[in-house]
Design a protein around this motif. Sequence first.
Motif, PDB file in Angstrom:
ATOM      1  N   GLN A  61       8.583  72.854  15.696  1.00 34.88           N
ATOM      2  CA  GLN A  61       8.142  72.977  14.309  1.00 34.88           C
ATOM      3  C   GLN A  61       6.633  72.771  14.272  1.00 34.88           C
ATOM      4  OE1 GLN A  61      10.356  70.570  11.587  1.00 34.88           O
ATOM      5  NE2 GLN A  61       9.057  71.073   9.859  1.00 34.88           N
ATOM      6  N   ASP A  62       5.893  73.749  13.753  1.00 38.76           N
ATOM      7  CA  ASP A  62       4.431  73.701  13.794  1.00 38.76           C
ATOM      8  C   ASP A  62       3.837  72.539  13.015  1.00 38.76           C
ATOM      9  OD1 ASP A  62       4.095  75.831  15.462  1.00 38.76           O
ATOM     10  OD2 ASP A  62       3.797  77.290  13.868  1.00 38.76           O
ATOM     11  N   ASN A  63       4.101  72.496  11.723  1.00 34.11           N
ATOM     12  CA  ASN A  63       3.500  71.481  10.864  1.00 34.11           C
ATOM     13  C   ASN A  63       4.589  70.584  10.313  1.00 34.11           C
ATOM     14  OD1 ASN A  63       0.869  72.563  11.186  1.00 34.11           O
ATOM     15  ND2 ASN A  63       1.418  74.183   9.768  1.00 34.11           N
ATOM     16  N   LEU A  64       4.393  69.296  10.481  1.00 33.38           N
ATOM     17  CA  LEU A  64       5.414  68.326  10.109  1.00 33.38           C
ATOM     18  C   LEU A  64       4.728  67.082   9.565  1.00 33.38           C
ATOM     19  CD1 LEU A  64       8.510  67.744  10.340  1.00 33.38           C
ATOM     20  CD2 LEU A  64       8.031  66.783  12.584  1.00 33.38           C
ATOM     21  N   VAL A  65       5.328  66.485   8.543  1.00 33.85           N
ATOM     22  CA  VAL A  65       4.837  65.245   7.957  1.00 33.85           C
ATOM     23  C   VAL A  65       5.961  64.226   8.035  1.00 33.85           C
ATOM     24  CG1 VAL A  65       3.969  64.141   5.865  1.00 33.85           C
ATOM     25  CG2 VAL A  65       3.318  66.506   6.376  1.00 33.85           C
ATOM     26  N   LEU A  66       5.670  63.071   8.637  1.00 37.40           N
ATOM     27  CA  LEU A  66       6.642  61.986   8.733  1.00 37.40           C
ATOM     28  C   LEU A  66       6.096  60.800   7.961  1.00 37.40           C
ATOM     29  CD1 LEU A  66       7.336  62.171  12.577  1.00 37.40           C
ATOM     30  CD2 LEU A  66       8.722  63.173  10.762  1.00 37.40           C
ATOM     31  N   ASN A  67       6.904  60.246   7.065  1.00 37.06           N
ATOM     32  CA  ASN A  67       6.462  59.047   6.361  1.00 37.06           C
ATOM     33  C   ASN A  67       7.597  58.043   6.302  1.00 37.06           C
ATOM     34  OD1 ASN A  67       8.117  60.086   4.386  1.00 37.06           O
ATOM     35  ND2 ASN A  67       6.460  60.674   3.036  1.00 37.06           N
ATOM     36  N   GLY A  68       7.266  56.826   5.863  1.00 41.40           N
ATOM     37  CA  GLY A  68       8.308  55.821   5.731  1.00 41.40           C
ATOM     38  C   GLY A  68       8.075  54.542   6.485  1.00 41.40           C
ATOM     39  N   VAL A  69       6.824  54.240   6.848  1.00 42.73           N
ATOM     40  CA  VAL A  69       6.507  52.923   7.405  1.00 42.73           C
ATOM     41  C   VAL A  69       5.697  52.182   6.353  1.00 42.73           C
ATOM     42  CG1 VAL A  69       5.214  51.648   9.165  1.00 42.73           C
ATOM     43  CG2 VAL A  69       6.622  53.602   9.822  1.00 42.73           C
ATOM     44  N   THR A  70       6.167  50.995   5.976  1.00 39.73           N
ATOM     45  CA  THR A  70       5.496  50.164   4.994  1.00 39.73           C
ATOM     46  C   THR A  70       4.784  49.025   5.719  1.00 39.73           C
ATOM     47  OG1 THR A  70       7.221  50.712   3.399  1.00 39.73           O
ATOM     48  CG2 THR A  70       5.831  48.844   2.865  1.00 39.73           C
ATOM     49  N   ILE A  71       3.591  48.695   5.239  1.00 41.85           N
ATOM     50  CA  ILE A  71       2.731  47.704   5.883  1.00 41.85           C
ATOM     51  C   ILE A  71       2.491  46.552   4.916  1.00 41.85           C
ATOM     52  CG2 ILE A  71       0.458  47.321   6.917  1.00 41.85           C
ATOM     53  CD1 ILE A  71       0.471  50.507   7.277  1.00 41.85           C
ATOM     54  N   VAL A  84       2.337  60.151   9.089  1.00 44.67           N
ATOM     55  CA  VAL A  84       1.834  60.806  10.295  1.00 44.67           C
ATOM     56  C   VAL A  84       1.931  62.318  10.093  1.00 44.67           C
ATOM     57  CG1 VAL A  84       3.232  61.422  12.321  1.00 44.67           C
ATOM     58  CG2 VAL A  84       1.830  59.475  12.405  1.00 44.67           C
ATOM     59  N   PHE A  85       0.879  63.028  10.478  1.00 40.43           N
ATOM     60  CA  PHE A  85       0.817  64.478  10.311  1.00 40.43           C
ATOM     61  C   PHE A  85       0.755  65.137  11.686  1.00 40.43           C
ATOM     62  CE2 PHE A  85      -0.754  62.606   6.477  1.00 40.43           C
ATOM     63  CZ  PHE A  85      -0.310  63.430   5.466  1.00 40.43           C
ATOM     64  N   LEU A  86       1.635  66.107  11.897  1.00 41.38           N
ATOM     65  CA  LEU A  86       1.635  66.892  13.123  1.00 41.38           C
ATOM     66  C   LEU A  86       1.179  68.299  12.790  1.00 41.38           C
ATOM     67  CD1 LEU A  86       4.165  64.733  13.388  1.00 41.38           C
ATOM     68  CD2 LEU A  86       4.453  65.951  15.522  1.00 41.38           C
ATOM     69  N   THR A  87       0.274  68.833  13.605  1.00 35.35           N
ATOM     70  CA  THR A  87      -0.244  70.177  13.435  1.00 35.35           C
ATOM     71  C   THR A  87       0.028  70.948  14.717  1.00 35.35           C
ATOM     72  OG1 THR A  87      -1.988  69.314  12.004  1.00 35.35           O
ATOM     73  CG2 THR A  87      -2.309  71.528  12.882  1.00 35.35           C
ATOM     74  N   ASN A  88       0.583  72.141  14.588  1.00 37.13           N
ATOM     75  CA  ASN A  88       0.959  72.943  15.752  1.00 37.13           C
ATOM     76  C   ASN A  88       1.867  72.160  16.700  1.00 37.13           C
ATOM     77  OD1 ASN A  88      -0.564  75.185  14.874  1.00 37.13           O
ATOM     78  ND2 ASN A  88      -2.402  74.272  15.736  1.00 37.13           N
ATOM     79  N   GLY A  89       2.721  71.306  16.124  1.00 32.26           N
ATOM     80  CA  GLY A  89       3.692  70.549  16.904  1.00 32.26           C
ATOM     81  C   GLY A  89       3.137  69.343  17.631  1.00 32.26           C
ATOM     82  N   ILE A  90       1.867  68.978  17.356  1.00 34.43           N
ATOM     83  CA  ILE A  90       1.195  67.875  18.042  1.00 34.43           C
ATOM     84  C   ILE A  90       0.752  66.842  17.000  1.00 34.43           C
ATOM     85  CG2 ILE A  90      -0.805  67.235  19.465  1.00 34.43           C
ATOM     86  CD1 ILE A  90       1.104  68.995  21.007  1.00 34.43           C
ATOM     87  N   ILE A  91       0.890  65.543  17.321  1.00 29.83           N
ATOM     88  CA  ILE A  91       0.416  64.490  16.424  1.00 29.83           C
ATOM     89  C   ILE A  91      -1.085  64.678  16.225  1.00 29.83           C
ATOM     90  CG2 ILE A  91       0.087  62.011  16.118  1.00 29.83           C
ATOM     91  CD1 ILE A  91       2.660  61.640  17.835  1.00 29.83           C
ATOM     92  N   ASP A  92      -1.496  64.820  14.973  1.00 27.48           N
ATOM     93  CA  ASP A  92      -2.886  65.132  14.636  1.00 27.48           C
ATOM     94  C   ASP A  92      -3.609  63.930  14.037  1.00 27.48           C
ATOM     95  OD1 ASP A  92      -5.193  66.600  14.203  1.00 27.48           O
ATOM     96  OD2 ASP A  92      -4.435  67.617  12.424  1.00 27.48           O
ATOM     97  N   TYR A  93      -3.047  63.365  12.973  1.00 32.84           N
ATOM     98  CA  TYR A  93      -3.685  62.197  12.371  1.00 32.84           C
ATOM     99  C   TYR A  93      -2.670  61.339  11.625  1.00 32.84           C
ATOM    100  CZ  TYR A  93      -3.925  64.729   7.872  1.00 32.84           C
ATOM    101  OH  TYR A  93      -3.618  65.414   6.724  1.00 32.84           O
ATOM    102  N   LEU A  94      -3.113  60.131  11.318  1.00 34.54           N
ATOM    103  CA  LEU A  94      -2.320  59.128  10.617  1.00 34.54           C
ATOM    104  C   LEU A  94      -3.082  58.743   9.361  1.00 34.54           C
ATOM    105  CD1 LEU A  94      -0.015  56.925  10.605  1.00 34.54           C
ATOM    106  CD2 LEU A  94      -1.588  55.511  11.917  1.00 34.54           C
ATOM    107  N   GLU A  95      -2.378  58.678   8.251  1.00 36.17           N
ATOM    108  CA  GLU A  95      -2.979  58.248   6.992  1.00 36.17           C
ATOM    109  C   GLU A  95      -2.303  56.958   6.549  1.00 36.17           C
ATOM    110  OE1 GLU A  95      -3.648  59.773   2.388  1.00 36.17           O
ATOM    111  OE2 GLU A  95      -2.399  60.946   3.742  1.00 36.17           O
ATOM    112  N   ILE A  96      -3.111  55.958   6.221  1.00 37.59           N
ATOM    113  CA  ILE A  96      -2.613  54.690   5.689  1.00 37.59           C
ATOM    114  C   ILE A  96      -3.305  54.473   4.346  1.00 37.59           C
ATOM    115  CG2 ILE A  96      -2.472  52.184   6.015  1.00 37.59           C
ATOM    116  CD1 ILE A  96      -2.652  52.719   9.061  1.00 37.59           C
TER     117      ILE A  96
END
Length: 127
Positions: A61-71, A84-96
């Motif tokens: 899957q090229d572009n994927l967004v995973l969320n659900g970790v609470t800090i 966490v954002f994956l672009t072209n199937g690779i972990i690209d960046y993390l947003e907090i």
Amino acid sequence: MIKSKYISDVLELFLDGDDDGKAAKSQISFLSDTEYEYTNGGGVFISFSHSAEILEYRLTQDNLVLNGVTIYSPELEIGADATVFLTNGIIDYLEIWSFDGNYPDHELTNYTLKQAWQCSPGRVINV
């Protein structure tokens, strides 16, 4: 290699659940945390670079967004969430981002991370 224990812990919890997360977990050892962009108090974006070997673990899957970790942390009044954002199937960046818009401009060293997505294994990391 990811230098930050905090960021490593966040990724560890993200990638310990559904099939997409478990498949992406193999990518962690090929990532480096290269850039931290703190917003005006609201949160932080962490960009990753990667070695060429990561391509063997690219998701279909090229572009994927995973969320659900609470800090939670003494430095966060009501907590934060991570995605966490994956672009072209690779972990690209993390947003907090902080729930109340007040996130410190430095890495947290005292925190509790919780898996918060529906049907998650419910893992917690306390540091």
